[in-house]
Enzyme design. Structure first.
Site, short mmCIF file in Angstrom:
data_model
loop_
_atom_site.label_atom_id
_atom_site.label_comp_id
_atom_site.label_asym_id
_atom_site.label_seq_id
_atom_site.Cartn_x
_atom_site.Cartn_y
_atom_site.Cartn_z
CE1 TYR A 130 -3.41 -3.36 0.34
CE2 TYR A 130 -4.59 -1.60 -0.02
CZ TYR A 130 -4.38 -2.85 -0.38
OH TYR A 130 -5.34 -3.20 -0.55
CE LYS A 183 3.29 -16.08 -6.72
NZ LYS A 183 2.48 -17.00 -7.07
CG ASP A 216 -0.55 -18.82 -7.08
OD1 ASP A 216 0.22 -18.72 -6.27
OD2 ASP A 216 0.33 -19.14 -7.99
CG ASP A 240 -7.97 -4.79 0.19
OD1 ASP A 240 -8.62 -4.97 0.07
OD2 ASP A 240 -7.68 -4.10 -0.63
CG ASP A 244 -13.38 -7.49 -1.73
OD1 ASP A 244 -13.23 -7.18 -0.76
OD2 ASP A 244 -13.86 -6.69 -3.03
#
Ligand code: NAD
Length: 351
Positions: A130, A183, A216, A240, A244
């Site tokens: 961010y 990751k 992923d 984030d 969602d």
């Protein structure tokens, strides 16, 4: 309990009006004596004060016990020098609200593409990818030449350890299963540090079963078999996106409650944005914000030791569940009611 209420942009005023009605009904039934302090942020504040948020507002929030922040038209706010500050970032950073807790569960009565599940995404909130919050001054996205851009991701051991601890503590209150999402195969240093910090904290929680997935692959696992997850902890951007997805898998983005918590402050905030495409039409699902308010009451119950706030939160959650089961909800979750009428149905069930 004093709560600052900021309706926000787009569908914010409609969904916050419902949330205020629900909070007042809960306050009355459980004798909470809630004091709601109404103010403005976002476009309304930009027009009135020349900035989306102000230092005076921050002081007001610091002196309160909690904040309810409506969805903000963040995409519109591009130039901080013109007062266009992202209110969400402003409060998360200024109040050090490092833990973004985003539960997602299926509800009887809502059609979903998956089997039933009940999980919580715990997302680090103060650093990561961010650009507006991970440097002391300025922005960590750099335009090197008109055709070359760099975006920096900050990961610190301290932030990893504290978000891990929050997630383990939550897992202890649930099914004692924590999944680490990362990751590490590509981001060896940063996600390596995240994983290492989580495994160190794990030593203090031997009762919690820990597993991990690459982000992923996690997207496939959570769509295929969400019921296998309990608490999931991850870094900011991954959290984030993942939350969602889990909110939508539960039936609608409009069902995703969200709490941003620090050591001394907390902010309830819907997981979704300002939804300008449906603003002002009385069709937005208010439950995301209502469930976020319930989370704020639970947080206050833990902090203050006053069980009445927890009872109020549980009653709100139950009223939402009953409304959904009886079709007293908005169209996105299979009902026929508008935003306001949905709120009235919750209020009625709260007695
Ligand atoms: P959005 O979350 O606002 O909307 C995405 C889709 O979901 C839209 O089709 C919308 O109609 C639907 N939706 C969202 N909330 C809903 C609800 N309660 N009931 C029913 N349907 C709902 O995302 P977006 O359109 O990409 O962004 C709009 C604005 O919100 C942008 O300015 C963005 O920057 C901002 N945003 C703010 C936050 C925040 O304040 N925390 C989060 C995400 C996006």
């Amino acid at each position: 309990m004093k709560i600052v209420v900021l309706p926000g942009d787009g569908i914010g005023p409609e969904t916050m009006a419902v949330t205020v009605d629900v909070l007042q009904a809960a306050s009355k039934r459980f004798n909470l004596g809630l004091e709601l302090m109404h103010d403005i942020a976002g476009h309304a504040s930009l027009q009135q004060h020349g900035a989306t948020v102000t230092p005076a507002l921050l002081e007001k929030v610091k002196n309160a016990d909690g904040l309810m922040l409506g969805p903000m038209a963040t995409y519109d706010f591009k130039d901080e020098a013109k007062g266009e500050i992202n209110p969400s970032k402003f409060f998360r950073k200024s109040l050090d609200l490092f833990a973004n807790i985003r539960p997602a569960r299926t509800y009887p009565g809502v059609k979903t593409i998956t089997s039933a599940f009940d999980l919580v995404v715990v997302r680090e909130n103060t650093e990561g990818f961010y650009a507006d919050r991970n440097v002391e001054s300025g922005n960590s996205e750099i335009l090197v030449t008109p055709d070359v851009a760099i975006s920096l991701r900050r990961i610190t051991r301290e932030c990893c350890e504290r978000i891990a601890r929050s997630a383990f503590e939550l897992a202890m209150q649930r099914k004692r299963h924590l999944t680490l999402v990362h990751k590490h195969n590509v981001l060896k240093v940063t996600d390596g540090m995240f994983l290492d910090a989580c495994h160190r904290v794990a030593k203090d929680f031997p009762e919690v079963t820990v597993d991990d997935f690459i982000v992923d692959a996690m997207m496939a696992h959570v769509v295929r078999a969400p019921a296998r997850f309990d608490v999931i902890v991850t870094t900011n951007m991954f959290g984030d996106i993942l939350s969602d997805l889990t909110a939508e898998l539960s039936g609608s983005l409009g069902l995703g409650g969200s709490l941003n918590a620090g050591l001394n402050n907390a902010m309830g905030q819907a997981a979704h944005g300002s939804a300008p495409d449906i603003a002002g039409q009385d069709i937005a699902n208010p439950f995301s914000l209502v469930l976020s308010a319930s989370m704020l009451l639970s947080w206050h119950a833990q902090r203050s030791g006053n069980a009445a706030y927890l009872q109020a939160a549980q009653a709100i959650d139950q009223a939402v569940e009953d409304c959904i089961a009886n079709g007293e909800c908005t169209r996105d979750v299979g009902g026929k009611l508008g935003t306001h009428a949905t709120g009235q149905a919750v209020v009625k069930r709260l007695g």
